[in-house]
Design a protein around this motif. Structure first.
Motif, mmCIF file in Angstrom:
data_model
loop_
_atom_site.group_PDB
_atom_site.id
_atom_site.type_symbol
_atom_site.label_atom_id
_atom_site.label_comp_id
_atom_site.label_asym_id
_atom_site.label_seq_id
_atom_site.Cartn_x
_atom_site.Cartn_y
_atom_site.Cartn_z
ATOM 1 N N ALA A 199 0.660 -1.682 -0.105
ATOM 2 C CA ALA A 199 -0.111 -0.209 -0.165
ATOM 3 C C ALA A 199 1.198 1.153 0.142
ATOM 4 N N LYS A 200 1.583 0.886 0.643
ATOM 5 C CA LYS A 200 2.948 2.182 0.858
ATOM 6 C C LYS A 200 4.618 2.332 -0.566
ATOM 7 N N ASN A 201 4.250 1.628 -1.448
ATOM 8 C CA ASN A 201 5.145 1.165 -2.163
ATOM 9 C C ASN A 201 6.279 1.269 -1.581
ATOM 10 N N THR A 202 7.002 0.431 -0.632
ATOM 11 C CA THR A 202 7.900 0.224 0.066
ATOM 12 C C THR A 202 8.232 -0.650 0.993
ATOM 13 N N VAL A 203 9.587 -1.370 0.436
ATOM 14 C CA VAL A 203 10.402 -2.334 1.498
ATOM 15 C C VAL A 203 11.117 -1.693 2.067
ATOM 16 N N TYR A 204 11.517 -3.217 3.837
ATOM 17 C CA TYR A 204 12.261 -2.608 4.010
ATOM 18 C C TYR A 204 13.087 -3.873 4.733
ATOM 19 N N LEU A 205 14.776 -3.640 5.451
ATOM 20 C CA LEU A 205 14.944 -4.535 5.837
ATOM 21 C C LEU A 205 14.990 -4.071 7.053
ATOM 22 N N GLN A 206 15.249 -4.655 8.283
ATOM 23 C CA GLN A 206 15.084 -4.916 9.548
ATOM 24 C C GLN A 206 16.411 -5.780 10.179
ATOM 25 N N MET A 207 17.458 -5.066 10.393
ATOM 26 C CA MET A 207 19.052 -5.670 11.165
ATOM 27 C C MET A 207 18.952 -5.008 12.358
ATOM 28 N N ASN A 208 18.675 -6.394 12.759
ATOM 29 C CA ASN A 208 19.195 -6.648 14.254
ATOM 30 C C ASN A 208 21.089 -7.106 14.433
ATOM 31 N N SER A 209 20.749 -6.549 15.634
ATOM 32 C CA SER A 209 22.005 -7.507 15.860
ATOM 33 C C SER A 209 23.740 -7.490 15.116
ATOM 34 N N LEU A 210 24.090 -6.021 14.594
ATOM 35 C CA LEU A 210 24.709 -5.719 13.531
ATOM 36 C C LEU A 210 26.181 -6.666 14.071
ATOM 37 N N LYS A 211 26.628 -6.012 13.302
ATOM 38 C CA LYS A 211 27.539 -6.909 13.002
ATOM 39 C C LYS A 211 29.269 -6.437 12.972
ATOM 40 N N PRO A 212 30.316 -5.542 12.919
ATOM 41 C CA PRO A 212 31.096 -5.193 12.148
ATOM 42 C C PRO A 212 31.000 -5.579 10.650
ATOM 43 N N GLU A 213 31.010 -7.094 10.319
ATOM 44 C CA GLU A 213 31.181 -7.708 8.947
ATOM 45 C C GLU A 213 30.235 -6.652 8.309
ATOM 46 N N ASP A 214 29.450 -6.484 8.897
ATOM 47 C CA ASP A 214 27.932 -6.049 7.739
ATOM 48 C C ASP A 214 28.327 -4.839 7.406
ATOM 49 N N THR A 215 29.156 -4.145 7.489
ATOM 50 C CA THR A 215 29.557 -2.751 6.764
ATOM 51 C C THR A 215 29.561 -2.869 5.651
ATOM 52 N N ALA A 216 28.550 -1.991 4.613
ATOM 53 C CA ALA A 216 28.244 -1.980 3.310
ATOM 54 C C ALA A 216 27.759 -1.578 2.923
ATOM 55 N N VAL A 217 27.822 -0.732 1.958
ATOM 56 C CA VAL A 217 26.246 0.028 1.336
ATOM 57 C C VAL A 217 25.532 -1.142 0.247
ATOM 58 N N TYR A 218 24.527 -0.955 0.906
ATOM 59 C CA TYR A 218 23.636 -1.401 0.767
ATOM 60 C C TYR A 218 22.106 -0.889 -0.360
#
Length: 124
Positions: free
Chosen positions: A75-94
């Motif tokens: 309905a909002k034409n939107t997709v989400y990515l909820q990111m929890n328990s983040l780690k340094p190795e998750d560092t990136a351009v998404y």
């Protein structure tokens, strides 16, 4: 044609959370499968998560399973990515990406449309 605009990136400490959003326009959003990918410096773009057009099917890379959640609001034409328990190795351009089919894919080449990218940095 689909235009994608991402938001929600930033700097967070290890163990923290962020939510990325990707707003889409230009095509019937409910007919489009969506994916999130990421690219760290010096590395290839890699699959993170995907969701079918209906939202009924979701897929995750093993590295994020149990920590990240992809969802969509047609309905909002939107997709989400909820990111929890983040780690340094998750560092990136998404990047969010769209493909004009109802089913998802792990391969970047299967997606026709891409957002501009949002930087996520996780400090130790």
């Amino acid at each position: 044609q689909v235009q994608l605009v991402e938001s929600g990136g930033g700097l967070v400490q290890s163990g923290g959370s962020l939510r990325l959003s990707c707003a889409a326009s230009g095509r019937t959003f409910s007919n489009v499968a969506m994916g999130w990918f990421r690219q760290a410096p010096g590395k290839e773009r890699e699959f993170v998560a995907a969701i079918s057009a209906s939202g009924g099917f979701t897929y995750y890379a093993d590295s994020v399973k149990g920590r990240f959640t992809i969802s969509r609001d047609n309905a909002k034409n939107t997709v989400y990515l909820q990111m929890n328990s983040l780690k340094p190795e998750d560092t990136a351009v998404y990047y969010c990406a769209a493909r004009p089919y109802s089913t998802t894919s792990y391969a970047p080449r299967a997606y026709d449309y891409w957002g501009q990218g949002s930087q996520v940095t996780v400090s130790a």
